[in-house]
Design a protein around this motif. Sequence first.
Motif, PDB file in Angstrom:
ATOM      1  N   GLU A 164       0.846  -1.187   0.000  1.00  0.00           N
ATOM      2  CA  GLU A 164       0.000   0.000   0.000  1.00  0.00           C
ATOM      3  C   GLU A 164       0.884   1.240   0.000  1.00  0.00           C
ATOM      4  N   GLU A 165       0.423   2.274  -0.688  1.00  0.00           N
ATOM      5  CA  GLU A 165       1.197   3.501  -0.800  1.00  0.00           C
ATOM      6  C   GLU A 165       1.229   4.233   0.542  1.00  0.00           C
ATOM      7  N   VAL A 166       2.409   4.775   0.890  1.00  0.00           N
ATOM      8  CA  VAL A 166       2.609   5.470   2.159  1.00  0.00           C
ATOM      9  C   VAL A 166       3.167   6.864   1.871  1.00  0.00           C
ATOM     10  N   LEU A 167       2.584   7.898   2.484  1.00  0.00           N
ATOM     11  CA  LEU A 167       3.075   9.265   2.358  1.00  0.00           C
ATOM     12  C   LEU A 167       3.990   9.566   3.526  1.00  0.00           C
ATOM     13  N   LEU A 168       5.206   9.967   3.263  1.00  0.00           N
ATOM     14  CA  LEU A 168       6.190  10.176   4.317  1.00  0.00           C
ATOM     15  C   LEU A 168       6.399  11.647   4.662  1.00  0.00           C
ATOM     16  N   LYS A 169       5.666  12.530   4.022  1.00  0.00           N
ATOM     17  CA  LYS A 169       5.896  13.964   4.251  1.00  0.00           C
ATOM     18  C   LYS A 169       5.739  14.333   5.718  1.00  0.00           C
ATOM     19  N   ASN A 170       4.676  13.848   6.359  1.00  0.00           N
ATOM     20  CA  ASN A 170       4.427  14.161   7.764  1.00  0.00           C
ATOM     21  C   ASN A 170       4.715  12.985   8.689  1.00  0.00           C
ATOM     22  N   ALA A 171       5.048  11.866   8.118  1.00  0.00           N
ATOM     23  CA  ALA A 171       5.236  10.667   8.938  1.00  0.00           C
ATOM     24  C   ALA A 171       6.669  10.490   9.409  1.00  0.00           C
ATOM     25  N   LEU A 172       7.600  11.238   8.829  1.00  0.00           N
ATOM     26  CA  LEU A 172       8.998  11.038   9.182  1.00  0.00           C
ATOM     27  C   LEU A 172       9.277  11.296  10.656  1.00  0.00           C
TER      28      LEU A 172
ATOM     29  N   ARG B 181       8.656  -1.636  10.541  1.00  0.00           N
ATOM     30  CA  ARG B 181       8.089  -1.824   9.209  1.00  0.00           C
ATOM     31  C   ARG B 181       9.203  -1.727   8.174  1.00  0.00           C
ATOM     32  N   ILE B 182       8.904  -2.264   6.989  1.00  0.00           N
ATOM     33  CA  ILE B 182       9.808  -2.158   5.842  1.00  0.00           C
ATOM     34  C   ILE B 182       9.038  -1.508   4.702  1.00  0.00           C
ATOM     35  N   LEU B 183       9.644  -0.487   4.085  1.00  0.00           N
ATOM     36  CA  LEU B 183       9.038   0.226   2.967  1.00  0.00           C
ATOM     37  C   LEU B 183       9.864  -0.008   1.716  1.00  0.00           C
ATOM     38  N   HIS B 184       9.186  -0.026   0.596  1.00  0.00           N
ATOM     39  CA  HIS B 184       9.854  -0.144  -0.703  1.00  0.00           C
ATOM     40  C   HIS B 184       9.846   1.197  -1.402  1.00  0.00           C
ATOM     41  N   GLN B 185      10.966   1.538  -2.016  1.00  0.00           N
ATOM     42  CA  GLN B 185      11.070   2.774  -2.780  1.00  0.00           C
ATOM     43  C   GLN B 185      11.983   2.532  -3.967  1.00  0.00           C
ATOM     44  N   THR B 186      11.950   3.446  -4.927  1.00  0.00           N
ATOM     45  CA  THR B 186      12.881   3.424  -6.051  1.00  0.00           C
ATOM     46  C   THR B 186      13.592   4.765  -6.097  1.00  0.00           C
ATOM     47  N   PRO B 187      14.814   4.793  -6.593  1.00  0.00           N
ATOM     48  CA  PRO B 187      15.579   6.049  -6.584  1.00  0.00           C
ATOM     49  C   PRO B 187      14.911   7.201  -7.340  1.00  0.00           C
ATOM     50  N   ASP B 188      14.144   6.899  -8.367  1.00  0.00           N
ATOM     51  CA  ASP B 188      13.553   7.961  -9.184  1.00  0.00           C
ATOM     52  C   ASP B 188      12.107   8.257  -8.799  1.00  0.00           C
ATOM     53  N   SER B 189      11.671   7.828  -7.606  1.00  0.00           N
ATOM     54  CA  SER B 189      10.289   8.057  -7.194  1.00  0.00           C
ATOM     55  C   SER B 189      10.239   8.488  -5.735  1.00  0.00           C
ATOM     56  N   GLN B 190       9.258   9.340  -5.414  1.00  0.00           N
ATOM     57  CA  GLN B 190       9.056   9.783  -4.041  1.00  0.00           C
ATOM     58  C   GLN B 190       7.971   8.975  -3.339  1.00  0.00           C
ATOM     59  N   VAL B 191       7.413   7.975  -4.035  1.00  0.00           N
ATOM     60  CA  VAL B 191       6.338   7.159  -3.492  1.00  0.00           C
ATOM     61  C   VAL B 191       6.937   5.955  -2.774  1.00  0.00           C
ATOM     62  N   TYR B 192       6.435   5.680  -1.571  1.00  0.00           N
ATOM     63  CA  TYR B 192       6.874   4.541  -0.784  1.00  0.00           C
ATOM     64  C   TYR B 192       5.702   3.556  -0.661  1.00  0.00           C
ATOM     65  N   TRP B 193       6.065   2.272  -0.553  1.00  0.00           N
ATOM     66  CA  TRP B 193       5.067   1.208  -0.414  1.00  0.00           C
ATOM     67  C   TRP B 193       5.415   0.362   0.802  1.00  0.00           C
TER      68      TRP B 193
END
Length: 1111
Positions: free
Chosen positions: A6-14, A63-75
Amino acid sequence: MWLRPEEVLLKNALKLWVTEKSNDYFVLQRRRGYGEDSGGLTGLLVGTLDTVLDSTAKVAPFRILHQTPDSQVYWSVACGASLEEISQHWDWLQQNIIRTLSVFDSGEDITSFVQGKIRGLIAEEGKSAGDEEDPERFREAVLRFERLFGLPQREKLVTYFSCSYWRGRVPNQGWIYLSTNFLCFYSYMLGNEVKLMYPWDEVSRLERTSSVLLAESIRVCVRGEDHYFSMLLRLQQTYLIMQQLAEYAIVRFFDKETFNAEHPLANPLHIMQKALEIHARNQSFRSFFRLPQEENLCEVHESFLWVPFSHVNTLGKICVSENYLCFASQDGSQCHLIIPLWEVFSVELPDRGSRALTVCLRGKRALRFSEVRDFERLAATIRRKCGTAGSPQHYISNPDEEGVMVGQSQAVSTEALMNVFHPHDAENLDPKMLKERMKEQSWQIHFAEYGRGSGMFCTKKTRDLIVRGVPETLRGELWMLFSGAVHDMTSHPGYYGRLLEECMGSSSLACDEIERDLHRSLPEHPAFQSDTGISALRRVLTAYAHRNPKIGYCQAMNILTSVLLLYAKEEEAFWLLVAVCERMLPDYFNRRIIGALVDQAVFEELIREHLTQLTEHMTDLSFFSSVSLSWFLTLFISVLPIESAVNVVDCFFYDGIKAILQLGLAVLDYNMDNLLCCHDDAEAVTVLNRFFDSVTNKDSPLPATVQQASATANDKSIQKVDISDLIKESYEKYGNIRTEEVENMRKRNKLYVIQTLEDTTKQNVLRVVAQDVKFSAAQLDELYMLFKRQHFVSCYWSVCSPALQNHDPSLPYLDQYQLDQSQFSSLFNLLQPWTTHTHVRSLARSAFRLLDANGDGLVNFKEFICGLDILYNRSFTEKLKFLFKLHIQPGRAKVDLQEYLKQWQEDLQRREENIKDLPRINQVQFIGLTKTLYGVFHGTEEEESLYRAVARVTSLLLRMEEVGRKLQESSLQKTPQTTPTSTPQPETSPTLPTSPENETLAEGKGDQPESPASPQETAPSHSDITPTSTSRPSTPTSSPTGTSSPVLDTPTDTPSSPSAVRDGDWSFSFEQILASLLNEPSVVRFFERAVDTDSLIAHACKNQLKVAHFK
């Protein structure tokens, strides 16, 4: 636990999470308020927030999140309640995913792959180990399996797993389906579908591998092509199931000499994952403890065993079967023992606090087990089985009745031959005899400390005594104990005597072979220069051939049995032979010596691993396979003097094939320098033979008359090698080779060896067939695989399929695979080059009768391919001749041997068949030929013109026959005297009846001429030619539309019967039919048209299973 991405927004979650670990694709985070910084203000706030929230909404602290270097979206992909739990998921991602992601070009592909993989893992965790717990989920998988691969419901799905299939450098996430006969895989991602389906009987390699790109994967080789499956959550479990299914198919289809019809997995319709696991567990249990085949593992308990000789408690496992209580320490080598349950007379529970139980044995012995979790259940099981495991009736050895065995005749010896021909002299003070007595004393001390017989503790000290050499007087007893033959003999009292009563005096091929080899068995030994030894050898070999007719008798069995008889009583030698042939050296003694070839392949692997210098010098290790064959078949008896070889046999009965492999490596290592100097194989053979001649046994107490002195025994210039030193060196250098590793290597190489033998068969068949046909090498290869697969398709879903009997590896290459009429018809209809659907069965049936040259009801590949070659690649004349012969082929009885040899000789001469040699075709046969031609033309673009051409030819032939009749009648009517003029009877023209499809004839009206000058005037569309045998053909009645309505009469006699042929019958020669059809360009053009062989073969490959499905 893994989470559905599921997509996770990290802007306020950090601010609520702390990053613990990270890489380019994944981030492991810890929630504030947990762990080291839980005492800070932020930690308190986060902890309070989580506490106030409802319990169902609580957030896992890791938890473990997945990301890619060219994307700001985390899963989000995983979460955990503890650092240990989440670390396991992180480590799995590191080992199985990270290196794989570098092959993708875009971040979208990476994210799509990771999401698919995580979903597969979630489904894998949710899937039960067996379908009993979640039958609905398994049923859905079965339906999906049937829908995706089009297999019949009879194909049993065993299990399925989520995995990735590597096509090139790109992984395809999907599901692998393992069924009884097929390995299947399906993936559909981003519009890319991957579907694989391979039968287990085509798998030649199956092994676990690892590489830089793949952490761990399963490699499957099918027909020379490698396939890799990785990222399996249960990789070892998947691999073991695949290995079992492949081995089951190989044994069932290719190695029927060792396939047991009463095997628990014999029925392919009843194979399940649980049954496979139970079978593997039972096999491993019996193999480790050397127990009879009837024993099955019932219970396993972890416990400590008090070991009196070392005064410690040893951790291990208690294994209980129907008749035995066994224990093995945790590492499998410290100690193990086997207790027959009939030796147990009581079970006590002295200390419930330590969960202990004491097993009391006869002979004032007791075993104390402690820390047994379910000790009360174990005690109850042992008590119950002690009552059912009755003590077998042992044979009686009475000093006053030597030479007599209870229940058997006086002829059966109860004394080892070595005791008869070289009795033990207790007063001999020879240094060698003194050393022999020291060995005996060492063993007596061992017996006093560790026990004797079945209940003896086997430890490292036991192996050390074995390596030093077994005393002559104890050799037979210890061979029986360590091989497990003692268990077979005690559980089958009187069996050997009953076998002798049944088989002695009988005559068979095995008996003839035994008689031929009796005097070749250790001919230098005095025991086999007398009738005593020869008769005992004859009885043991004949009894075993009667017991196991699948093996019967094979060369090398006589040499091995001779040595067994020297140190064991006759019945003991028989059971030792059973243990060797059926358990310790499986598949060795059969026509193809598959077991020996497998162990030679294992030997090559070990050479590559341990003798790298030799491997670099000799890139082709097949030389060692050929030179070492006798080492394995005879346990070095054929290359070493008997006094040295028996020491090797000692180690073999204790450690199994591992001892032979170790010794083989030691021999090559000892001769390394000399082998590296060899320029060819002949020099290497000379080096090894000279080495074996130098091996001695300096401690052997045997007299010179018994020892086998080598040719170099008196040559002092040659350095002698003591067998004890050589064996000791083999254990020191290569003793770390584990028995489990050897067994795994055996299983892995068995697939390869059998498929190599199959490839050899194929190459020999294709080499013979290629000379007579015009197919390319690639086409012949595909056609052979189709022919072979057609045989197996008939066997996939049947336990007792008669087709299984049509494969015999002992036959010549051409006859190893043969098809019966039903199998032939299915394959012929798939490959025949015409689109006909009419008369298909009759055409295939006639073709089978024609190609079955020896009339045995079976067609081999050469017969099949020669018939197919005519239809695909030959001229119009050859194709027409083939169709012509289909209809003149009479029913034949099975030919005798002389006729078969005559025909075979004619085939060798390749005599071209002259068309004048063909018999004439009668009217019923001609009608069948015409129907066949109509069926062949059906559905083609030129169908109408071809029908008309056949009608014209038919009309022409009938008119020619009519003219011939008139000329014959006129010649008969001419006489010297003038006869009164009689009123001529009206003549009728040949009949042109309607076609099988009841279509009308076109352009066929008007009066019929009496001569065939204008055959084009009548052109029916297509017709059945059905003239009568009792009257001339009737004249068709013309209709206003120009079509004719024939008058059909029913024949009263059968024209095919010679007695029914009358003057009114007619027939045609092949020359007449050929000449008439050559005048029809459309027919010639149709048969001369090139056949798209590759397309037809591809069509047959695609639909072969479907035809079997709907049949």
